[in-house]
Design a protein around this motif. Structure first.
Motif, short mmCIF file in Angstrom:
data_model
loop_
_atom_site.label_atom_id
_atom_site.label_comp_id
_atom_site.label_asym_id
_atom_site.label_seq_id
_atom_site.Cartn_x
_atom_site.Cartn_y
_atom_site.Cartn_z
N HIS A 317 39.84 -57.02 90.05
CA HIS A 317 39.22 -56.60 88.75
C HIS A 317 37.74 -55.47 88.79
O HIS A 317 37.44 -55.32 89.98
CB HIS A 317 38.54 -57.74 87.76
CG HIS A 317 37.36 -58.52 88.50
ND1 HIS A 317 37.49 -59.36 89.64
CD2 HIS A 317 36.15 -58.29 88.71
CE1 HIS A 317 36.36 -59.88 90.05
NE2 HIS A 317 35.57 -59.08 89.56
N GLY A 318 37.35 -55.07 87.64
CA GLY A 318 36.33 -53.86 87.77
C GLY A 318 35.38 -54.40 86.55
O GLY A 318 34.58 -55.42 86.89
N CYS A 319 35.66 -53.69 85.50
CA CYS A 319 34.47 -53.78 84.54
C CYS A 319 34.49 -54.98 83.64
O CYS A 319 33.61 -55.43 83.00
CB CYS A 319 34.95 -52.62 83.45
SG CYS A 319 36.46 -53.05 82.69
N ARG A 320 35.53 -55.86 83.75
CA ARG A 320 35.52 -57.09 82.93
C ARG A 320 35.41 -56.90 81.52
O ARG A 320 34.94 -57.70 80.81
CB ARG A 320 34.72 -58.15 83.27
CG ARG A 320 34.46 -58.52 84.79
CD ARG A 320 33.54 -59.57 85.04
NE ARG A 320 34.05 -60.82 84.78
CZ ARG A 320 34.65 -61.64 85.83
NH1 ARG A 320 34.68 -61.41 86.97
NH2 ARG A 320 34.91 -63.05 85.45
N MET A 321 35.72 -55.59 81.03
CA MET A 321 35.85 -55.20 79.52
C MET A 321 36.94 -54.52 79.00
O MET A 321 36.85 -53.92 78.01
CB MET A 321 34.39 -54.29 79.32
CG MET A 321 33.05 -54.86 79.86
SD MET A 321 31.74 -53.63 79.39
CE MET A 321 32.18 -52.20 79.81
N GLY A 322 37.82 -54.39 79.84
CA GLY A 322 38.89 -53.82 79.15
C GLY A 322 39.35 -52.51 79.46
O GLY A 322 40.02 -51.86 78.76
N ILE A 323 38.31 -51.75 80.27
CA ILE A 323 38.27 -50.18 80.33
C ILE A 323 39.10 -49.80 81.64
O ILE A 323 39.72 -48.88 81.45
CB ILE A 323 36.61 -49.88 80.53
CG1 ILE A 323 35.86 -50.34 79.15
CG2 ILE A 323 36.60 -48.55 80.87
CD1 ILE A 323 34.53 -49.86 79.26
N CYS A 324 38.77 -50.43 82.57
CA CYS A 324 39.37 -49.79 83.87
C CYS A 324 40.66 -50.10 84.27
O CYS A 324 41.07 -49.71 85.02
CB CYS A 324 38.34 -50.50 84.92
SG CYS A 324 38.41 -52.02 85.51
N HIS A 325 41.28 -51.28 83.76
CA HIS A 325 42.77 -51.78 83.84
C HIS A 325 43.02 -51.88 85.30
O HIS A 325 44.10 -52.50 86.00
CB HIS A 325 43.75 -50.39 83.67
CG HIS A 325 43.95 -50.20 82.18
ND1 HIS A 325 44.76 -50.92 81.39
CD2 HIS A 325 43.12 -49.66 81.35
CE1 HIS A 325 44.79 -50.46 80.04
NE2 HIS A 325 43.51 -49.62 80.04
N GLN A 326 41.82 -52.32 86.21
CA GLN A 326 42.03 -52.81 87.54
C GLN A 326 42.55 -54.24 87.40
O GLN A 326 43.13 -54.69 88.54
CB GLN A 326 40.66 -52.73 88.52
CG GLN A 326 40.40 -51.27 88.49
CD GLN A 326 39.14 -51.36 89.51
OE1 GLN A 326 39.22 -51.70 90.75
NE2 GLN A 326 38.03 -50.87 89.23
N CYS A 327 42.40 -54.88 86.50
CA CYS A 327 42.82 -56.47 86.44
C CYS A 327 44.41 -56.50 85.85
O CYS A 327 44.78 -57.63 85.84
CB CYS A 327 41.81 -57.25 85.38
SG CYS A 327 41.98 -56.55 83.92
N GLN A 353 45.98 -57.10 80.55
CA GLN A 353 44.74 -57.14 81.51
C GLN A 353 44.13 -58.46 81.29
O GLN A 353 43.70 -58.80 80.18
CB GLN A 353 43.94 -56.25 80.55
CG GLN A 353 44.31 -54.60 80.62
CD GLN A 353 43.49 -53.67 79.66
OE1 GLN A 353 43.91 -53.75 78.52
NE2 GLN A 353 42.36 -53.41 80.13
N CYS A 355 41.18 -59.57 82.10
CA CYS A 355 39.97 -59.86 81.50
C CYS A 355 39.65 -60.07 80.00
O CYS A 355 38.56 -60.26 79.63
CB CYS A 355 38.98 -58.85 82.06
SG CYS A 355 39.22 -57.00 81.61
S1 FES Z 1 38.41 -55.69 84.64
FE1 FES Z 1 38.47 -53.79 83.87
S2 FES Z 1 40.13 -53.67 82.50
FE2 FES Z 1 40.05 -55.63 83.37
#
Ligand code: FES
Length: 367
Positions: A317-327, A353, A355
């Motif tokens: 995961h990255g941002c935990r805000m729905g921005i980065c799509h890493q999750c 996603q 997060c």
């Molecule tokens: S952690 Fe960045 S979109 Fe889910």
């Protein structure tokens, strides 16, 4: 030498033979961590190079990521993962330095305001010192400088200046010729972040008009208003960039919309993702993590990322805000609700996603 071996097929083969696993990094990382934390392979580590006071509650941390870190564009963010009292915590920060700085000396910077009661920002301010290491994600976000120079206005509050500093210094260095106005709102003069850098920019880059307003100083309440916007030449033809606290962003968005500035010319970057009110009665359910064989019951509006972590899993995961799509991850069955949009997914297989996805009944995740 170890770092080279680590990436080689031979080590993967050795890892498979010795440990029956495809990820020998999990076994070698503790050793590499002792030699040099920047050599570890499971996460990308960065070393703190310096810490500088910006204002009474804001510090800039200059970091040197491991050489395989991929770089960034001005206006992007990274997620930092720190171990605080034995617990790993991840938070997203904008990069306040420039891509040119990273290319020249391999360092990046985050400028962090201490949030009252904030576990992570408080710890960073008190305990994070030069020499320490932490984990950094890839950069993400699309708060980008226009491809072609065109008139622009930045409306910025408090620590929202951090990605904007990266924009402005990059634009100045690239000889951006169209007029750029920065309206920067701070509580008092002592809350101005990077004042010297901003003044130097205004002095050496003729395209920039810098205006700083104080909102809580004795005898002055200079909140954003129509009169200030009227002073910006050709405002309606400018590309608009907003960054700062929710109240300022909402007000700025409202004032710009009333001037009929099209939505696609207004770019925002927020401190936290907007969320919609969810119907709590339909949320929660049994969550099956298919690959790991774990199963758990969730109640209420916990995200699948939180549920997975509470079950002992460590999804990317990255941002935990729905921005980065890493999750992003496959849901193989069941329904989830998206916290940002309030929309309910289909029943079948799809990428979600973690997060921002909340189970609505039994779901199965490919994790
Ligand atoms: S952690 Fe960045 S979109 Fe889910």
């Amino acid at each position: 030498m170890l770092a080279q071996l680590q990436t080689s097929g031979a080590v993967h083969w050795l890892g498979r033979q010795l440990f029956n696993r495809e990820d020998p990094a999990a076994f070698f990382d503790p050793l590499l961590e002792r030699i040099d934390p920047l050599l570890t392979r499971q996460t990308i580590r960065a070393r703190v190079i310096s810490v500088t006071d910006e204002t009474p509650d804001t510090k800039t941390f200059v970091l040197e990521p491991a050489g395989r870190w991929q770089g960034f564009r001005a206006g992007q963010h990274i997620a930092l993962t720190l171990e605080i009292n034995g617990v790993r915590r991840t938070r997203t920060f904008s990069l306040s330095g420039t891509p040119a700085q990273w290319r020249q000396n391999g360092t990046i910077a985050v400028t962090v305001k201490r949030i009252q009661g904030g576990q992570v920002t408080g710890w960073m301010h008190e305990c994070l010192e030069p020499g320490a290491t932490l984990s950094v994600s890839d950069a993400f976000g699309d708060f980008d400088i226009p491809d072609v120079a065109e008139p622009a206005i930045y409306i910025v509050g408090g620590s929202g200046i951090t990605p904007v500093l990266s924009h402005l210094e990059t634009m100045a260095a690239d000889g951006y010729r169209a007029p750029v106005t920065l309206l920067y709102y701070v509580r008092t003069h002592q809350d101005i972040i990077a004042r010297d850098r901003l003044e130097a920019l205004a002095q050496h880059w003729p395209a920039l008009a810098l205006k700083i307003f104080t909102t809580e100083e004795a005898g002055s309440d200079q909140r954003l208003n129509d009169h200030q916007l009227n002073q910006v030449p050709g405002l309606n033809a400018r590309r608009c960039f907003l960054c700062g606290p929710e109240g300022l962003m909402d007000l700025a968005g409202d004032l710009l919309h009333r001037r009929n500035i099209p939505e696609d010319r207004i770019h925002c970057t927020r401190f936290s993702a907007p969320t919609v009110e969810l119907d709590g009665d339909n949320l929660g359910g049994q969550v099956q993590f298919a690959k790991s064989g774990k199963q758990t019951e969730s109640l209420g509006d916990a995200s699948i990322l939180d549920i997975a972590e509470a079950s002992g899993l460590s999804p990317k995961h990255g941002c935990r805000m729905g921005i980065c799509h890493q999750c992003s991850c496959r849901k193989t069955s069941g329904t989830v609700v998206n916290r940002l949009t309030g929309k309910t997914s289909g029943q079948g297989e799809e990428t979600i996603q973690l997060c921002v996805s909340v189970p609505a009944g039994a779901v199965s995740i490919d994790l």
